[in-house]
Write a protein that holds these residues in place. Structure first.
Motif: not given
Length: 85
Positions: A44-57
């Motif tokens: 995500l930009m901004p705020p320069h965050k990274t999200i890992e997806l779970y198996e269901s996602q």
């Protein structure tokens, strides 16, 4: 009269083949399975965050990607902002 029937049959066959083969679109992920995806992250930009997806996602993402259709587009002139040759 026979010539008109032959032309009509050729037109119908050609249109049928075009409708069945649909050369103007493709589904590049139609056979994708969740097992083929090892991990997915979204930055995500901004705020320069990274999200890992779970198996269901990842399973849900796979279903969405299978439905993606890409259509061919013929460009006859350069797009705005692109220089011509």
């Amino acid at each position: 009269m026979k010539k008109k029937w032959i032309i009509a049959i050729i037109i119908v066959l050609t249109l049928s083949l075009l409708l069945v083969s649909k050369p103007w679109r493709s589904k590049p992920f139609k056979d994708l399975s969740p097992k083929e995806i090892s991990s997915v992250s979204v930055e995500l930009m901004p705020p320069h965050k990274t999200i890992e997806l779970y198996e269901s996602q990842i399973n849900e993402l796979t279903e969405i990607l299978r439905a993606v259709v890409i259509y061919k587009r013929v460009i006859k002139e350069p797009l705005a902002g692109e220089g011509g040759r």
